[in-house]
Scaffold this active site. Structure first.
Site, PDB file in Angstrom:
ATOM      1  N   CYS A 128      -2.030  -1.617   8.426  1.00  0.00           N
ATOM      2  CA  CYS A 128      -2.799  -1.058   7.303  1.00  0.00           C
ATOM      3  C   CYS A 128      -3.944  -0.156   7.761  1.00  0.00           C
ATOM      4  O   CYS A 128      -4.242   0.849   7.105  1.00  0.00           O
ATOM      5  CB  CYS A 128      -3.316  -2.159   6.392  1.00  0.00           C
ATOM      6  SG  CYS A 128      -4.252  -3.467   7.190  1.00  0.00           S
ATOM      7  N   ASP A 150      -2.846   2.878  -2.459  1.00  0.00           N
ATOM      8  CA  ASP A 150      -2.553   2.107  -1.244  1.00  0.00           C
ATOM      9  C   ASP A 150      -1.244   2.615  -0.651  1.00  0.00           C
ATOM     10  O   ASP A 150      -0.163   2.389  -1.213  1.00  0.00           O
ATOM     11  CB  ASP A 150      -2.448   0.613  -1.565  1.00  0.00           C
ATOM     12  CG  ASP A 150      -2.417  -0.252  -0.310  1.00  0.00           C
ATOM     13  OD1 ASP A 150      -1.801   0.179   0.686  1.00  0.00           O
ATOM     14  OD2 ASP A 150      -2.987  -1.361  -0.322  1.00  0.00           O
ATOM     15  N   HIS A 190      -8.469  -5.794   4.845  1.00  0.00           N
ATOM     16  CA  HIS A 190      -7.513  -4.814   4.339  1.00  0.00           C
ATOM     17  C   HIS A 190      -8.292  -3.547   3.980  1.00  0.00           C
ATOM     18  O   HIS A 190      -9.504  -3.594   3.740  1.00  0.00           O
ATOM     19  CB  HIS A 190      -6.749  -5.335   3.117  1.00  0.00           C
ATOM     20  CG  HIS A 190      -5.626  -4.432   2.696  1.00  0.00           C
ATOM     21  ND1 HIS A 190      -4.717  -3.916   3.587  1.00  0.00           N
ATOM     22  CD2 HIS A 190      -5.287  -3.924   1.480  1.00  0.00           C
ATOM     23  CE1 HIS A 190      -3.847  -3.155   2.948  1.00  0.00           C
ATOM     24  NE2 HIS A 190      -4.179  -3.135   1.666  1.00  0.00           N
TER      25      HIS A 190
END
Length: 363
Positions: A191, A235, A218
Site C-alpha cells: 500500500c 484508494d 494504511h
C-alpha cells in the site's frame, strides 16, 4: 410602494456586499497575520508531543514532494495515455455528458484507478526469485529485513526485505523504495508504494490531491472534485472511488487518526473514515491537533495571493461543516448497506494471512 421596495432591495444588496467584504478581510487576517503567541505554542507543542513531531515531519515531506513538474513529465511519458483517454471518453459519452463538463475529471480518476490496478502496478506479498523467474514468489521464505545498500539508498529506500528461494537456494532482496520515480520502473509494492506513486500520477494530470495517512498502517489519497465540490476518497489498492466507509465497515478495521496532507494544508479527516471501531485518540489533545493542523496550513499558504487564500478557506469551512455535522457519515451510511451487499467484505489486496494479521479481513 414599488419605490420603497426597490430602495429596500438596494440597501439589502449593499449590506450583503459590505458584510462579504468584511468577512473576507476577517478570513485573510487569520491567515496573513503572525501572532507571536502562536509561534510559541507551536514550538512548545513540537517539543513536548511525539505525535505532533510526527505530523510536522510528514507535512514537511508529503505536502511538497509531489509538486515536481519534471516528475510529472516522466510519469505522463510512462503511462498509456491513448488507452486512458480512450476509455475515459467512452464512459463519459456513454453516460450522456457533453464536452467541457467538470465531471470529466471524475471519470479520469476512475479510469486511472482501473488502469493502475489492472494494467500497470503489481501487488507484492513476496518477490519472485531473481534466479528462477516469474511466478515463483510462493517458493520464497523470509529471512527478515536488512538496511539498504549504496545503490538502493539512492532511491530513498528505508528497509530491504530479504527472501530465500526454497528451490534454488538463492537470496532475493525486496527494497521498499520511497522514490516514486523508481517505482515507475519496479511497478510493484504494497500500500505504501501504491499510494506513493498513484498520488504522483494524479498530480501529473493537474488534479488537486491529498495524501491520507492512517496511524494503523494504511495510506490512500483524496482528490478534490470540482463537480461534486468536495474531497473524494481514492484508494488505488482497492480501485476504490468515493467509498470512505470501506476501512471501518467492510474491512472492520480499527482506527484512531486519519490525517490528510496536501500542498495547501493539513487536515484531520478521521470523521470521514472512522464510522465504527474507533480506537482511543490519546496521542494528542484534540484542541492541540486542531491548532497544529491550522498552524501548518497557515504556513503552507503564506505565499498565496488573497483570492487564493480566501477560496481555500471557504472550501475548508465547507469541509469542516460536513465533518462536524456528520454529513459525510450520513451520506455513506445511506449507501453502505446496498454497496456492502455487492462488495467483498474485507480487503482485496494482500494475502489472506497478511490481511488477518492487520485486522483488515472483515472479520
Amino acid at each position: 410602494m414599488g419605490k420603497v421596495s426597490e430602495k429596500s432591495d438596494i440597501d439589502f444588496d449593499s449590506i450583503a456586499k459590505m458584510l462579504l467584504i468584511k468577512y473576507k478581510d476577517l478570513i485573510l487576517s487569520k491567515f496573513k497575520k503572525t501572532v507571536p503567541i502562536e509561534n510559541i505554542k507551536f514550538q512548545n507543542l513540537i517539543r513536548s508531543n511525539q505525535f505532533a513531531q510526527g505530523v510536522l515531519g510528514q507535512s514537511q515531506h508529503l505536502c511538497s514532494v509531489y509538486e515536481n513538474p519534471s516528475w510529472h513529465s516522466i510519469v505522463l511519458e510512462a503511462l498509456d495515455l491513448d488507452l486512458i483517454y480512450k476509455n475515459v471518453d467512452k464512459e463519459f459519452a456513454k453516460d450522456g455528458h457533453a464536452d467541457g463538463e467538470s465531471v470529466y475529471s471524475d471519470y479520469l480518476v476512475k479510469e486511472l484507478l482501473r488502469y493502475f490496478k489492472q494494467d500497470f502496478f503489481k501487488w507484492c506479498n513476496k518477490p519472485d526469485c531473481h534466479h528462477c523467474g516469474q511466478n515463483t514468489s510462493e517458493n520464497m521464505t523470509s529471512l527478515g529485513n536488512q538496511g539498504p545498500d549504496a545503490e538502493e539508498s539512492k532511491f530513498n529506500c528505508g528497509t530491504v526485505e530479504v527472501y530465500k528461494c526454497n528451490k534454488c537456494g538463492n537470496v532475493t532482496r525486496f527494497p521498499r523504495y520511497n522514490d516514486p520515480i523508481k517505482l515507475l520502473e519496479t511497478r510493484k509494492g504494497r500500500c505504501g508504494e501504491w499510494c506513493n506513486l498513484f498520488t504522483l500520477i494524479l498530480k501529473s494530470f493537474g488534479l488537486d490531491v491529498r495524501y491520507v495517512w492512517n496511524r494503523e498502517d494504511h495510506v490512500w489519497c483524496e482528490y478534490y472534485s470540482t463537480y461534486l465540490n468536495r474531497w473524494i476518497h481514492v484508494d488505488s489498492c482497492e480501485q476504490s472511488f468515493d467509498q470512505p466507509y470501506i476501512y471501518s465497515v467492510n474491512w472492520n478495521k480499527k482506527m484512531s487518526y486519519c490525517i490528510a496532507f496536501g500542498k495547501n494544508g493539513v487536515v484531520d479527516v478521521s470523521k470521514r473514515y472512522i464510522l465504527q471501531n474507533e480506537l482511543p485518540r490519546d496521542q494528542i489533545k484534540e484542541e492541540d491537533l486542531k491548532f497544529l493542523c491550522q498552524f501548518i496550513t497557515k504556513r503552507l499558504r503564506s505565499l498565496l495571493n488573497d483570492d487564493e487564500i480566501y477560496q481555500l478557506a471557504c472550501r475548508d469551512e465547507q469541509e469542516q461543516i460536513e465533518l462536524i455535522m456528520g454529513k459525510a457519515q450520513e451520506r455513506e451510511v445511506e449507501n453502505i448497506s446496498a454497496v456492502s451487499k455487492t462488495s467483498n467484505h474485507g480487503r482485496e489486496s494482500g494475502s489472506a494471512d497478511w490481511k488477518a494479521q492487520r485486522g483488515e479481513d472483515g472479520k
